[in-house]
Design a protein around this motif. Structure first.
Motif, PDB file in Angstrom:
ATOM      1  N   VAL A   1     117.986 -26.001 -14.625  1.00 30.80           N
ATOM      2  CA  VAL A   1     118.344 -25.708 -13.256  1.00 30.80           C
ATOM      3  C   VAL A   1     118.675 -24.226 -13.165  1.00 30.80           C
ATOM      4  O   VAL A   1     119.353 -23.676 -14.016  1.00 30.80           O
ATOM      5  N   GLN A   2     118.183 -23.595 -12.105  1.00 36.20           N
ATOM      6  CA  GLN A   2     118.440 -22.184 -11.877  1.00 36.20           C
ATOM      7  C   GLN A   2     119.154 -22.003 -10.543  1.00 36.20           C
ATOM      8  O   GLN A   2     119.103 -22.869  -9.684  1.00 36.20           O
ATOM      9  N   GLU A  17     118.760 -17.255 -12.066  1.00 37.49           N
ATOM     10  CA  GLU A  17     119.189 -17.303 -13.460  1.00 37.49           C
ATOM     11  C   GLU A  17     119.582 -18.732 -13.798  1.00 37.49           C
ATOM     12  O   GLU A  17     119.979 -19.499 -12.919  1.00 37.49           O
ATOM     13  N   PRO A  18     119.470 -19.119 -15.066  1.00 40.94           N
ATOM     14  CA  PRO A  18     119.849 -20.480 -15.453  1.00 40.94           C
ATOM     15  C   PRO A  18     121.351 -20.695 -15.286  1.00 40.94           C
ATOM     16  O   PRO A  18     122.139 -19.765 -15.476  1.00 40.94           O
ATOM     17  N   ILE A  19     121.724 -21.910 -14.913  1.00 44.21           N
ATOM     18  CA  ILE A  19     123.154 -22.219 -14.878  1.00 44.21           C
ATOM     19  C   ILE A  19     123.654 -22.305 -16.316  1.00 44.21           C
ATOM     20  O   ILE A  19     122.872 -22.495 -17.253  1.00 44.21           O
ATOM     21  N   ARG A  20     124.950 -22.184 -16.480  1.00 44.09           N
ATOM     22  CA  ARG A  20     125.584 -22.300 -17.802  1.00 44.09           C
ATOM     23  C   ARG A  20     126.639 -23.398 -17.705  1.00 44.09           C
ATOM     24  O   ARG A  20     127.435 -23.407 -16.765  1.00 44.09           O
ATOM     25  N   TYR A  36     118.461 -31.575 -10.503  1.00 46.55           N
ATOM     26  CA  TYR A  36     118.924 -30.636  -9.489  1.00 46.55           C
ATOM     27  C   TYR A  36     120.413 -30.855  -9.323  1.00 46.55           C
ATOM     28  O   TYR A  36     120.965 -31.840  -9.812  1.00 46.55           O
ATOM     29  N   ILE A  37     121.080 -29.948  -8.640  1.00 42.52           N
ATOM     30  CA  ILE A  37     122.508 -30.098  -8.353  1.00 42.52           C
ATOM     31  C   ILE A  37     122.701 -29.961  -6.846  1.00 42.52           C
ATOM     32  O   ILE A  37     122.210 -29.024  -6.228  1.00 42.52           O
ATOM     33  N   ALA A  71     128.993 -20.736  -9.028  1.00 44.23           N
ATOM     34  CA  ALA A  71     127.680 -21.389  -8.935  1.00 44.23           C
ATOM     35  C   ALA A  71     126.782 -21.127 -10.143  1.00 44.23           C
ATOM     36  O   ALA A  71     125.699 -21.681 -10.235  1.00 44.23           O
ATOM     37  N   VAL A  72     127.221 -20.312 -11.076  1.00 42.59           N
ATOM     38  CA  VAL A  72     126.464 -20.060 -12.300  1.00 42.59           C
ATOM     39  C   VAL A  72     127.100 -20.791 -13.477  1.00 42.59           C
ATOM     40  O   VAL A  72     126.423 -21.470 -14.241  1.00 42.59           O
TER      41      VAL A  72
END
Length: 105
Positions: A1-2, A17-20, A36-37, A71-72
């Protein structure tokens, strides 16, 4: 998910950017699928975000809950509801996951 982030819907967005996810390293990421989120303002703390997402991880399919300040970066997902996996390739059976109900109790 980005994710791409902006201070306002009219403003410029950051690059994707990718989530962490806290506690997830490269090996765990490869064993899990987050499709997805759905992100909402946290009804308990408006300074944070709440994310609901269906996920598949090691033969388990569930609806998960996670929190973020930007959100990241997201907290470790907590399983809320067992969704059951489909028979085809172990994918999540239920989509979408959206909506919250806030009660006074």
């Amino acid at each position: 998910v980005q994710v791409a982030v902006s201070d306002s819907i009219e403003g410029a967005f950051s690059a994707f950017e990718p989530i962490r996810i806290t506690g997830w390293n490269g090996c765990r990421v490869r064993r899990a699928s987050i499709y997805y989120i759905v992100v909402e303002e946290n009804p308990v703390d408006a300074r944070t975000l709440l994310g609901l997402f269906p996920m598949h991880e090691e033969r388990r399919c569930y609806l998960a809950l996670s929190f973020s300040c930007d959100a990241v970066h997201w907290s470790t997902p907590k399983p809320l509801v067992d969704l059951g996996c489909s028979n085809e390739a172990g994918r999540v059976r239920d989509y979408p996951a959206d909506g919250l109900v806030v009660r006074g109790d």
